[in-house]
Design a protein around this motif. Structure first.
Motif: not given
Ligand code: F6P
Length: 367
Positions: A188-192, A144-147, A263-265, A241-243, A79-81, A290-292
């Motif tokens: 693409m994802m990657g956050r900041y 761990k992180t895809i980012d 926050e969701r980018l 990149a999404e950020g 979870t990320n909540k 996205g999540h793919l």
């Protein structure tokens, strides 16, 4: 005190390779005669045992971890909540307060006589792991992180899988973009951090790559697209990149931060596509991966890294280490203090050779 019983949890967004870590850590623990348990959904298994048939914590046996190393996602759930340091408490008046529930985790470990925790996660989870270690729990973190935005490790597992998939998507987009002489903007994802966009963009032959580390000027990107048109290359691929954000502009945010949740980018791809369509007059399409990029089986690189991390985490505990993260100091694994990792983000260095390679090849970075 020697270890007899450990627990493992996975926190934050899932990443391919989580199951491989769980398998290697479980086998390495069982082979030392230890018992091994898996906490469900971050720490929710401890906070809400009534929600689970197994009371929120499952015994990890050889049978349970058979045949999982190649599977994406996490068998424990995540979870990320549920940040236990800032756990959202919904009040009767409709407001939400954040409370610290780390004490309950320590009580649970003491009551069940679990000697240590292997916490597999990104920046958020490793910050929590560090806080638990400071309160006296033996903890080893696994990055761990895809980012790929964690410091003090050559790479995180999950990143290579995300980059490989994103590269394949770009390969596919080249042919359709070229056939229709279109401009394709791929978010693409990657956050900041711009790691996924940069690595897949260069591998997949993007013509412009926009990352958070380099605020961009769309006139520069439009100029690049026009130049390509002049050379007779009437299609272009722009990776965003999404950020990423325009110079002096704001990041595109889909949903603001809430109690216990970041926050969701998202949305910058469409913004860039609209502006470039206007500036260049080109038929333009937007693709949001996205999540793919977070799903599917880990690549062999990620799988091996994850297996090595899982086994190394158990070795660290066996050696009496705590408050450390297993890390890849290519080609070896090593341990680094969690305090050197917690709360620190690894951005793409502007002088790294991957970025320079892109510049040498004429890729536009919007600057
Ligand atoms: O950190 C991994 C990540 O996939 C980011 O790249 C992305 O911004 C975020 O998680 C998405 O989170 P969620 O799954 O909550 O939409």
């Amino acid at each position: 005190m020697s270890i007899k019983r450990i627990a493992i949890n996975t926190g934050g967004g899932d990443a391919p390779g989580l199951n491989a870590v769980i398998r290697a850590a479980t086998l390495a623990a069982l082979n030392r005669g230890w018992e091994c348990y898996g906490i469900r959904d971050g720490f929710n298994g401890i906070f809400f045992p009534e929600r689970y048939e197994d009371n929120g914590v499952m015994r990890l046996t050889r049978d349970r971890v058979r045949g999982i190393a190649h599977l994406g996602g996490t068998m424990l759930g995540t979870t990320n909540k549920g940040n236990p340091m800032r756990f959202p408490l919904h009040m009767p008046d409709g407001t939400t307060r954040e409370i610290d529930r780390t004490g309950e985790i320590l009580e649970y470990f003491a009551k069940k006589q679990i000697d240590a925790l292997i916490s597999i996660g990104g920046d958020g989870s490793l910050t929590i792991a560090h806080a638990l270690a400071k309160q006296g729990l033996k903890v080893v973190g696994v990055p761990k992180t895809i980012d790929n935005d964690l410091d003090k490790t050559f790479t995180t597992f999950g990143f290579d899988t995300a980059v490989s998939f994103a590269t394949e998507c770009l390969d596919r987009l080249h042919t359709t973009a070229e056939s229709h002489q279109r401009l394709m903007v791929v978010e693409m994802m990657g956050r900041y951090a711009g790691w996924i966009a940069l690595h897949s963009g260069i591998s997949g032959g993007a013509h412009a790559i926009l990352i958070p580390e380099i605020p961009f000027d769309l006139d520069k990107v439009a100029e690049k697209i026009r130049q390509r048109d002049e050379y007779g290359r009437a299609y272009s691929l722009v990776v965003v990149a999404e950020g990423a954000s325009v110079i002096d502009g704001q990041r595109a945010v889909m949903a603001p931060a809430e109690a216990g949740q970041a926050e969701r980018l998202g949305g910058v791809g469409e913004q860039v596509a609209r502006a470039l369509a206007k500036k260049t007059g080109k038929d333009t399409r937007t693709v949001v991966l996205g999540h793919l990029v977070r799903g599917g089986s880990p690549t062999s690189f990620d799988r091996l890294a994850a297996l090595r991390f899982g086994a190394a985490a158990v070795r660290a505990l066996n050696e009496g280490q705590t408050d450390v993260m297993v890390s890849l100091a290519f080609p070896n694994v090593q341990y680094v203090p969690l305090e050197q990792v917690a709360g620190r983000m690894k951005a793409v260095p502007l002088d790294c050779d991957t970025l320079t390679t892109g510049r040498d090849m004429g890729i536009c970075f919007g600057d």
